[in-house]
Motif scaffolding. Structure first.
Motif, mmCIF file in Angstrom:
data_model
loop_
_atom_site.group_PDB
_atom_site.id
_atom_site.type_symbol
_atom_site.label_atom_id
_atom_site.label_comp_id
_atom_site.label_asym_id
_atom_site.label_seq_id
_atom_site.Cartn_x
_atom_site.Cartn_y
_atom_site.Cartn_z
ATOM 1 N N VAL A 185 0.866 -1.182 0.000
ATOM 2 C CA VAL A 185 0.000 0.000 0.000
ATOM 3 C C VAL A 185 0.899 1.227 0.000
ATOM 4 O O VAL A 185 1.897 1.271 0.728
ATOM 5 C CB VAL A 185 -0.920 0.040 1.243
ATOM 6 C CG1 VAL A 185 -1.886 1.214 1.146
ATOM 7 C CG2 VAL A 185 -1.677 -1.273 1.404
ATOM 8 N N ARG A 187 0.848 5.832 -1.169
ATOM 9 C CA ARG A 187 0.008 6.998 -1.475
ATOM 10 C C ARG A 187 0.325 7.520 -2.862
ATOM 11 O O ARG A 187 1.495 7.620 -3.250
ATOM 12 C CB ARG A 187 0.230 8.114 -0.452
ATOM 13 C CG ARG A 187 -0.346 7.823 0.903
ATOM 14 C CD ARG A 187 -0.015 8.925 1.879
ATOM 15 N NE ARG A 187 -0.985 10.003 1.835
ATOM 16 C CZ ARG A 187 -0.865 11.137 2.512
ATOM 17 N NH1 ARG A 187 0.209 11.347 3.260
ATOM 18 N NH2 ARG A 187 -1.790 12.059 2.449
ATOM 19 N N ASN A 193 -4.224 9.899 -2.381
ATOM 20 C CA ASN A 193 -5.081 8.770 -2.048
ATOM 21 C C ASN A 193 -4.232 7.518 -1.889
ATOM 22 O O ASN A 193 -3.169 7.386 -2.509
ATOM 23 C CB ASN A 193 -6.119 8.531 -3.147
ATOM 24 C CG ASN A 193 -7.129 9.652 -3.229
ATOM 25 O OD1 ASN A 193 -7.440 10.301 -2.230
ATOM 26 N ND2 ASN A 193 -7.649 9.893 -4.425
ATOM 27 N N PHE A 194 -4.705 6.580 -1.078
ATOM 28 C CA PHE A 194 -3.990 5.321 -0.936
ATOM 29 C C PHE A 194 -4.218 4.452 -2.165
ATOM 30 O O PHE A 194 -5.322 4.390 -2.705
ATOM 31 C CB PHE A 194 -4.449 4.578 0.322
ATOM 32 C CG PHE A 194 -3.988 5.222 1.591
ATOM 33 C CD1 PHE A 194 -2.645 5.240 1.936
ATOM 34 C CD2 PHE A 194 -4.899 5.831 2.448
ATOM 35 C CE1 PHE A 194 -2.218 5.844 3.107
ATOM 36 C CE2 PHE A 194 -4.482 6.436 3.620
ATOM 37 C CZ PHE A 194 -3.138 6.445 3.951
ATOM 38 N N TYR A 196 -3.330 0.443 -3.863
ATOM 39 C CA TYR A 196 -3.144 -0.918 -3.377
ATOM 40 C C TYR A 196 -2.688 -1.832 -4.512
ATOM 41 O O TYR A 196 -3.119 -1.674 -5.657
ATOM 42 C CB TYR A 196 -4.460 -1.458 -2.801
ATOM 43 C CG TYR A 196 -5.053 -0.607 -1.705
ATOM 44 C CD1 TYR A 196 -4.806 -0.894 -0.366
ATOM 45 C CD2 TYR A 196 -5.865 0.494 -2.007
ATOM 46 C CE1 TYR A 196 -5.354 -0.111 0.648
ATOM 47 C CE2 TYR A 196 -6.413 1.283 -1.002
ATOM 48 C CZ TYR A 196 -6.154 0.978 0.321
ATOM 49 O OH TYR A 196 -6.687 1.758 1.320
ATOM 50 N N GLU A 201 -11.324 -6.180 -0.741
ATOM 51 C CA GLU A 201 -11.798 -5.014 0.002
ATOM 52 C C GLU A 201 -11.619 -5.170 1.510
ATOM 53 O O GLU A 201 -11.329 -4.201 2.216
ATOM 54 C CB GLU A 201 -13.274 -4.748 -0.321
ATOM 55 C CG GLU A 201 -13.513 -4.229 -1.731
ATOM 56 C CD GLU A 201 -12.879 -2.862 -1.966
ATOM 57 O OE1 GLU A 201 -12.715 -2.105 -0.986
ATOM 58 O OE2 GLU A 201 -12.538 -2.562 -3.123
ATOM 59 N N ARG A 204 -8.064 -4.567 2.266
ATOM 60 C CA ARG A 204 -7.808 -3.126 2.121
ATOM 61 C C ARG A 204 -8.233 -2.373 3.383
ATOM 62 O O ARG A 204 -7.524 -1.470 3.845
ATOM 63 C CB ARG A 204 -8.552 -2.575 0.904
ATOM 64 C CG ARG A 204 -7.913 -2.924 -0.429
ATOM 65 C CD ARG A 204 -8.587 -2.179 -1.570
ATOM 66 N NE ARG A 204 -7.927 -2.432 -2.843
ATOM 67 C CZ ARG A 204 -8.129 -1.719 -3.947
ATOM 68 N NH1 ARG A 204 -8.984 -0.705 -3.925
ATOM 69 N NH2 ARG A 204 -7.493 -2.013 -5.066
ATOM 70 N N GLU A 205 -9.380 -2.737 3.934
ATOM 71 C CA GLU A 205 -9.849 -2.079 5.156
ATOM 72 C C GLU A 205 -8.883 -2.325 6.313
ATOM 73 O O GLU A 205 -8.584 -1.410 7.093
ATOM 74 C CB GLU A 205 -11.246 -2.590 5.520
ATOM 75 C CG GLU A 205 -12.348 -2.109 4.583
ATOM 76 C CD GLU A 205 -13.711 -2.635 4.995
ATOM 77 O OE1 GLU A 205 -13.817 -3.191 6.112
ATOM 78 O OE2 GLU A 205 -14.662 -2.494 4.207
ATOM 79 N N HIS A 208 -5.746 -0.259 5.733
ATOM 80 C CA HIS A 208 -6.002 1.154 6.029
ATOM 81 C C HIS A 208 -6.026 1.389 7.536
ATOM 82 O O HIS A 208 -5.477 2.382 8.038
ATOM 83 C CB HIS A 208 -7.326 1.580 5.397
ATOM 84 C CG HIS A 208 -7.606 3.039 5.518
ATOM 85 N ND1 HIS A 208 -8.395 3.569 6.520
ATOM 86 C CD2 HIS A 208 -7.187 4.102 4.776
ATOM 87 C CE1 HIS A 208 -8.457 4.877 6.380
ATOM 88 N NE2 HIS A 208 -7.740 5.228 5.339
ATOM 89 N N ILE A 211 -2.371 1.477 8.740
ATOM 90 C CA ILE A 211 -1.668 2.716 8.396
ATOM 91 C C ILE A 211 -2.164 3.873 9.255
ATOM 92 O O ILE A 211 -1.374 4.691 9.739
ATOM 93 C CB ILE A 211 -1.841 3.034 6.898
ATOM 94 C CG1 ILE A 211 -1.080 2.007 6.055
ATOM 95 C CG2 ILE A 211 -1.342 4.447 6.580
ATOM 96 C CD1 ILE A 211 -1.276 2.162 4.565
ATOM 97 N N MET A 212 -3.474 3.931 9.473
ATOM 98 C CA MET A 212 -4.025 5.030 10.264
ATOM 99 C C MET A 212 -3.683 4.907 11.746
ATOM 100 O O MET A 212 -3.913 5.844 12.515
ATOM 101 C CB MET A 212 -5.537 5.109 10.065
ATOM 102 C CG MET A 212 -5.953 5.460 8.644
ATOM 103 S SD MET A 212 -5.208 7.004 8.037
ATOM 104 C CE MET A 212 -5.988 8.188 9.127
#
Length: 267
Positions: A185, A187, A193-194, A196, A201, A204-205, A208, A211-212
């Protein structure tokens, strides 16, 4: 095309440095080559960089705590004290499995460690590798351990852009740079935007979320992440709980950052 350019970035990262030095590294203790071994191998080629890499494992643990990042519960105890009161220390971890690292108090002795051990296996590891007369020469880093769903590393460049690589299962292979990366992943240089390297999905969640969990400021395109090198896992405490991020290490030395990601076009 994307994979080739991503690999170009990765070749500047910490994992690639270790790969290039692997034939020159001597194994110490019961670990595959660790950060201090890479520093030793690098000494003849770049003493300055080797000196900056050669940090104790506790430095990374302390950095994780300093930043208040989510991490496994842990204790550091003299080995002799741990063996006397091991039941108490095991219960304190509130997990069925453990990561244990046996750290020598003095140079010259090997570091021993393994993840995913039960109580009996921890004790067996100690007596298999440390003679009774040497037990007062070690301390124990005892950590919680939950079976890893994913494990990986995040490198944030000096401009606050994250680059996340991870695999299914334990993080160890990613940190050593000796496994094929399943997921990446990064930017977008323009939109921020990120992006991938995979389509799932749900994963991906989870990526995310990981990373957050890295310290950051600002919102949207202005979001800036804290520069450095992070090791982390995503795990469940039990079968009914949601996946959680646990950070294992954080280093803010310059050798763990990679060149500005915006200099390499990824689209």
């Amino acid at each position: 095309m994307i994979d080739a350019r991503l690999q170009k970035i990765y070749e500047r990262s910490y994992g690639s440095l270790k790969n290039s030095l692997e034939p020159k590294v001597e194994k110490t203790g019961n670990y595959a080559a660790n950060i201090n071994d890479w520093a030793k191998a690098l000494q003849p080629y770049n003493k300055d960089l080797a000196g900056r890499i050669d940090e104790k494992r506790e430095v990374g643990f302390a950095n994780v705590e300093r930043l208040g990042l989510p991490r496994y519960k842990h204790r550091t105890i003299l080995l002799t004290e741990f063996l006397k009161n091991r039941g108490e220390y095991f219960r304190e971890m509130e997990s069925e499995k453990f990561f244990v690292s046996l750290e020598p108090l003095n140079h010259g002795l090997g570091r021993i460690g393994k993840a995913g051990l039960n109580r009996k296996e921890v004790i067996e590891l100690i007596f298999a590798f440390i003679a009774p007369e040497n037990q007062d020469q070690y301390k124990v880093l005892l950590n919680q351990f939950f079976d890893n769903i994913f494990g990986g590393t995040i490198v944030v460049d000096k401009n606050g852009n994250p680059f996340f690589e991870f695999i299914r299962g334990n993080q160890t292979g990613v940190g050593k740079g000796n496994v094929d990366i399943e997921f990446r992943v990064w930017r977008d240089n323009f939109t921020k935007n990120f992006k991938y390297s995979f389509e799932d999905e749900i994963i991906r969640e989870i990526a995310h979320m990981a990373i957050m969990s890295v310290p950051h400021s600002g919102e949207g395109r202005e979001m800036i992440f804290l520069t450095g090198y992070y090791e982390l896992v995503i795990a469940r405490k039990d079968k009914s709980s949601r996946p959680q991020v646990f950070f294992l290490d954080y280093r803010d030395n310059v050798k763990f950052t990679i060149e500005d990601l915006e200099k390499v076009e990824l689209s």
